[in-house]
Each structure stands twice: as C-alpha cells, then as structure tokens.
Design an enzyme around this catalytic site. Structure first.
Site, PDB file in Angstrom:
ATOM      1  CG  ASP A   1      -2.061  -0.884   1.200  1.00  0.00           C
ATOM      2  OD1 ASP A   1      -2.327  -1.452   0.126  1.00  0.00           O
ATOM      3  OD2 ASP A   1      -2.738  -1.038   2.239  1.00  0.00           O
TER       4      ASP A   1
ATOM      5  NE  ARG B   1      -4.234  -1.639  -4.561  1.00  0.00           N
ATOM      6  CZ  ARG B   1      -3.933  -1.961  -3.288  1.00  0.00           C
ATOM      7  NH1 ARG B   1      -3.702  -1.035  -2.396  1.00  0.00           N
ATOM      8  NH2 ARG B   1      -3.861  -3.221  -2.942  1.00  0.00           N
TER       9      ARG B   1
HETATM   10  C1  LIG Z   1      -8.553  -1.409  -3.803  1.00  0.00           C
HETATM   11  C2  LIG Z   1      -8.172  -0.066  -3.281  1.00  0.00           C
HETATM   12  C3  LIG Z   1      -6.923   0.100  -2.694  1.00  0.00           C
HETATM   13  C4  LIG Z   1      -6.522   1.363  -2.248  1.00  0.00           C
HETATM   14  N1  LIG Z   1      -5.247   1.532  -1.756  1.00  0.00           N
HETATM   15  C5  LIG Z   1      -4.836   2.771  -1.425  1.00  0.00           C
HETATM   16  C6  LIG Z   1      -3.490   3.016  -1.036  1.00  0.00           C
HETATM   17  O1  LIG Z   1      -2.635   2.107  -0.972  1.00  0.00           O
HETATM   18  N2  LIG Z   1      -3.141   4.290  -0.716  1.00  0.00           N
HETATM   19  C7  LIG Z   1      -4.043   5.340  -0.779  1.00  0.00           C
HETATM   20  O2  LIG Z   1      -3.663   6.494  -0.510  1.00  0.00           O
HETATM   21  N3  LIG Z   1      -5.327   5.117  -1.121  1.00  0.00           N
HETATM   22  C8  LIG Z   1      -5.747   3.878  -1.440  1.00  0.00           C
HETATM   23  N4  LIG Z   1      -7.045   3.686  -1.822  1.00  0.00           N
HETATM   24  C9  LIG Z   1      -8.050   4.768  -1.614  1.00  0.00           C
HETATM   25  C10 LIG Z   1      -8.129   5.703  -2.805  1.00  0.00           C
HETATM   26  O3  LIG Z   1      -6.943   6.453  -2.890  1.00  0.00           O
HETATM   27  C11 LIG Z   1      -9.331   6.649  -2.667  1.00  0.00           C
HETATM   28  O4  LIG Z   1      -9.213   7.385  -1.492  1.00  0.00           O
HETATM   29  C12 LIG Z   1     -10.669   5.935  -2.675  1.00  0.00           C
HETATM   30  O5  LIG Z   1     -10.665   4.823  -3.520  1.00  0.00           O
HETATM   31  C13 LIG Z   1     -11.765   6.871  -3.149  1.00  0.00           C
HETATM   32  O6  LIG Z   1     -11.482   7.320  -4.452  1.00  0.00           O
HETATM   33  P1  LIG Z   1     -12.372   6.923  -5.726  1.00  0.00           P
HETATM   34  O7  LIG Z   1     -11.402   6.700  -6.840  1.00  0.00           O
HETATM   35  O8  LIG Z   1     -13.237   5.792  -5.411  1.00  0.00           O
HETATM   36  O9  LIG Z   1     -13.135   8.252  -6.112  1.00  0.00           O
HETATM   37  P2  LIG Z   1     -14.038   9.273  -5.292  1.00  0.00           P
HETATM   38  O10 LIG Z   1     -13.966  10.540  -6.080  1.00  0.00           O
HETATM   39  O11 LIG Z   1     -13.681   9.332  -3.846  1.00  0.00           O
HETATM   40  O12 LIG Z   1     -15.484   8.639  -5.397  1.00  0.00           O
HETATM   41  C14 LIG Z   1     -16.145   8.454  -6.622  1.00  0.00           C
HETATM   42  C15 LIG Z   1     -17.509   7.859  -6.367  1.00  0.00           C
HETATM   43  O13 LIG Z   1     -17.378   6.546  -5.813  1.00  0.00           O
HETATM   44  C16 LIG Z   1     -18.348   6.335  -4.788  1.00  0.00           C
HETATM   45  N5  LIG Z   1     -17.668   6.191  -3.474  1.00  0.00           N
HETATM   46  C17 LIG Z   1     -16.350   6.468  -3.222  1.00  0.00           C
HETATM   47  N6  LIG Z   1     -16.038   6.222  -1.930  1.00  0.00           N
HETATM   48  C18 LIG Z   1     -17.167   5.819  -1.330  1.00  0.00           C
HETATM   49  C19 LIG Z   1     -17.485   5.418  -0.002  1.00  0.00           C
HETATM   50  N7  LIG Z   1     -16.558   5.413   0.981  1.00  0.00           N
HETATM   51  N8  LIG Z   1     -18.749   5.046   0.245  1.00  0.00           N
HETATM   52  C20 LIG Z   1     -19.681   5.008  -0.751  1.00  0.00           C
HETATM   53  N9  LIG Z   1     -19.437   5.382  -2.027  1.00  0.00           N
HETATM   54  C21 LIG Z   1     -18.216   5.788  -2.321  1.00  0.00           C
HETATM   55  C22 LIG Z   1     -19.260   7.530  -4.835  1.00  0.00           C
HETATM   56  O14 LIG Z   1     -20.269   7.282  -5.775  1.00  0.00           O
HETATM   57  C23 LIG Z   1     -18.351   8.615  -5.364  1.00  0.00           C
HETATM   58  O15 LIG Z   1     -19.039   9.680  -5.984  1.00  0.00           O
HETATM   59  C24 LIG Z   1      -7.440   2.449  -2.325  1.00  0.00           C
HETATM   60  C25 LIG Z   1      -8.681   2.284  -2.925  1.00  0.00           C
HETATM   61  C26 LIG Z   1      -9.053   1.060  -3.408  1.00  0.00           C
HETATM   62  C27 LIG Z   1     -10.371   0.925  -4.084  1.00  0.00           C
END
Ligand SMILES: Cc1cc2nc3c(=O)[nH]c(=O)nc-3n(C[C@H](O)[C@H](O)[C@H](O)COP(=O)(O)OP(=O)(O)OC[C@H]3O[C@@H](n4cnc5c(N)ncnc54)[C@H](O)[C@@H]3O)c2cc1C
Length: 308
Positions: free
Chosen positions: A134, A184
């Site tokens: 991560d 990722r």
């Molecule tokens: C598999 C995975 C691994 C990850 N690993 C890391 C890592 O190692 N380091 C790191 O900094 N971040 C990590 N993240 C988190 C990532 O950086 C984001 O903070 C997170 O995924 C939200 O971004 P988004 O791309 O979904 O878009 P966003 O702009 O946050 O969301 C887009 C849309 O997705 C939906 N959505 C998003 N989050 C939620 C929620 N919590 N509840 C309900 N609906 C929601 C909503 O419809 C929203 O409008 C990871 C995420 C995933 C999916």
C-alpha cells in the site's frame, strides 16, 4: 482539497476522537460495513464469500504507523498465519495480501520494514500468491518505492501503489510500467500539501487518466482502484484503445463500497478484486472512508457531541 475532507482527515490522528467514536452508539454498523472483522478467521470468511461470488480479494491487516518492534512482529505473524489459512481453505489462487510498510516498522527503520516484508513475501510465495505494498502519505513514497525495488529483485510480482493526486505520479507510472510490474493506481487517501498534490478533484481525475495511459502503454499489469463511475467508463475505453484483453488488467474496489458495481463488472467478464480490511485498528481506515463521503459527517458530529 475540500475543507470538510481536510477536517475529517485531521480526525484520523486524533486519539480522543478515536475513543469517542468507538463509544458512539451505531458505530458497529458503520464499522461492519467497511471492515470484515477483527480476526484472521473473520477475514477468511469474508474472502470465501466474495470469491464464491466470482470476485478476487486482497486482504489488509489494519494497523499503521508502528513505532514498536513487537507490534511490527505481530503484524508479520498475522499475515503469515493468514496466508497459511488461505492456502488450507483453498482460497489462495484468488486472494493476495496488501501490506502497509509503516505497520512493519518503516518509521523506525526502513531496513526493519524491508526484512519484515521479505518474510511476508516468502509466505506469499509458499501460498502461490502475491503481495501489494500500500502507499501511504507522501513522506513515505521514496522509501516505499526503494523497498519495492529491493523486494522485486527476488519476487518480481510484488505490487506497487501509485496515487494520482501526487504531482510526481505520472513519472513514477512511466518508470513502473515495465515487464512483470503490477501497479495499483488510486486517487490517494491522505491530506497532502499543495506543493506535492493536486488540489481539485478535476486535476486528480485528469492525472488519473494520464497515469492510466502510462501504465497501459507499458507491458505491466495495471490494477485500477476506483469506485468513480466516470473513471471506470473512461478506463473501459482506454483499455480497449490499448488493445488490452480482459484479464490483462483488473479493477479494484473497497469492501462495502459499491458492491453491486463490483458484481456487475465481474459479470461482464472483468477481473474485480475487493480490498478487504480486518483487525482491531479500524479507526484511521474508517475515517479515510468517511472523508470520501461527507454525507456521513453526521456520524462524526454525534461522536464529537458525545465528548462534551
Ligand atoms: C482497492 C483499493 C486500494 C486502495 N489503496 C490505497 C493506497 O494504498 N493508498 C491510498 O492512498 N489510497 C488507497 N485507496 C483509496 C483511494 O486512494 C481513494 O481514497 C478511494 O478509492 C476513493 O477514491 P475513488 O477513486 O473511489 O473516487 P471518489 O472521487 O472518492 O469517489 C467516486 C464515487 O465513488 C463512490 N464512493 C467512493 N467512496 C465511497 C465510499 N466510501 N462510500 C460510498 N461510495 C463511495 C461515490 O459514488 C463517489 O461519488 C485504495 C482504494 C481502493 C479501491
């Protein structure tokens, strides 16, 4: 960054608030939505259910920022135990593990974290599966990429994470797009200063697409971690444009977030991996999830009110 999001993220490091949230009625329901449980057995049960539904999983033992050698050792043992259990349950072909180097002692000594990560990689190799490191806040990026490069000399399948909100990431994506590289790509979940990170959601999304292009232009294995419907649709178009077949990349989403979309993509033949967190130290993780959905702010206000 949205000031509300900055405020909620600041709460991730606040110990008094952590205790207040833990004691707030209704917390359990919210924790259970995003966290698979506290034990290895809970994690294996959740993994088995998701795999039954045609999904893949990556399991994360919650806990970060360890300043304690014994705690780092406990984390390593939890991962090796987990990998043994996944093997004995016949789940290791569709499961891997995600590891935070700060939970392995990175803040104490990078070499300690590297040695601990090596032990987890050895266990993953025995299980016939992989490990992804991560990515945490920008102060750890260089150290994490150094450890990654060292681990890849022995285990080329160790996965990296890049965050599109960081200004440096397009160059990192180009550098990591080669050979067997598993990367990722996510937006990034920490509160970062403007000097290092794009501020607006629009800039972060544009950077995500530029970084995705870099990864798809190479011959590595991109892992697109996002729930964003617009980005998922753009990625569908980009993967086709680069001639990638299904199985030559994957989508990743978090446990409890857009579960219907996870199943829809899998039913269309996409590889979809669910990130499954488990363990007692769920607070920092939960706060980052809530910061992504300020609609959940009421939950925090209740916790704050209960402090007075
Ligand atoms: C598999 C995975 C691994 C990850 N690993 C890391 C890592 O190692 N380091 C790191 O900094 N971040 C990590 N993240 C988190 C990532 O950086 C984001 O903070 C997170 O995924 C939200 O971004 P988004 O791309 O979904 O878009 P966003 O702009 O946050 O969301 C887009 C849309 O997705 C939906 N959505 C998003 N989050 C939620 C929620 N919590 N509840 C309900 N609906 C929601 C909503 O419809 C929203 O409008 C990871 C995420 C995933 C999916």
């Amino acid at each position: 960054m949205n000031p509300l999001r900055s405020l909620i993220l600041a709460a991730a490091g606040n110990d008094a608030l952590r205790r207040a949230v833990a004691a707030t009625p209704g917390t359990r329901g919210i924790v259970e939505r995003f966290v698979a449980g506290e034990t290895v057995a809970d994690a294996v049960t959740a993994a088995a259910r998701l795999i039954d539904d045609g999904l893949y999983v990556t399991l994360d033992h919650l806990g970060e920022d360890t300043w304690n050698v014994a705690q780092a050792e406990y984390t390593v043992r939890t991962y090796t135990d987990l990998l043994d259990r996944l093997t004995s349950e016949g789940l290791s072909a569709r499961s891997e593990v995600s590891v935070k180097l700060s939970a392995l002692g990175q803040l104490l000594d990078e070499k300690l974290a590297l040695d601990n990560a090596r032990r987890i990689c050895e266990a993953a190799q025995r299980a016939g599966t992989t490990v992804t490191l991560d990515m945490e806040d920008h102060r750890t990026t260089d150290s994490t990429l150094r450890v990654l490069a060292e681990l890849r000399r022995t285990w080329p399948w160790v996965g990296a994470v890049l965050q599109s909100y960081l200004r440096r990431t397009e160059a990192d994506a180009a550098a990591l797009a080669d050979g067997d590289s598993r990367v990722r790509l996510c937006k990034g979940a920490y509160a970062e200063p403007e000097e290092f990170a794009f501020r607006s959601a629009h800039e972060v999304d544009l950077s995500y697409v530029r970084c995705a292009n870099r990864l798809l232009a190479g011959d590595g294995y991109p892992m697109f971690a996002t729930h964003d419907p617009r980005l998922i649709s753009v990625l569908g178009e980009r993967t086709r444009w680069y001639g990638r077949k299904q199985g030559g990349y994957e989508f990743q989403m978090l446990f409890g977030v857009r579960p219907a979309e996870q199943r829809r993509l899998a039913a269309e033949g996409e590889t979809v991996r669910v990130y499954v967190p488990f363990g007692e130290h769920w607070y920092g993780y939960l706060v980052r999830r809530l910061a992504e959905r300020p609609a959940n702010l009421a939950f925090f206000l209740r916790a704050l009110a209960s402090r007075s």
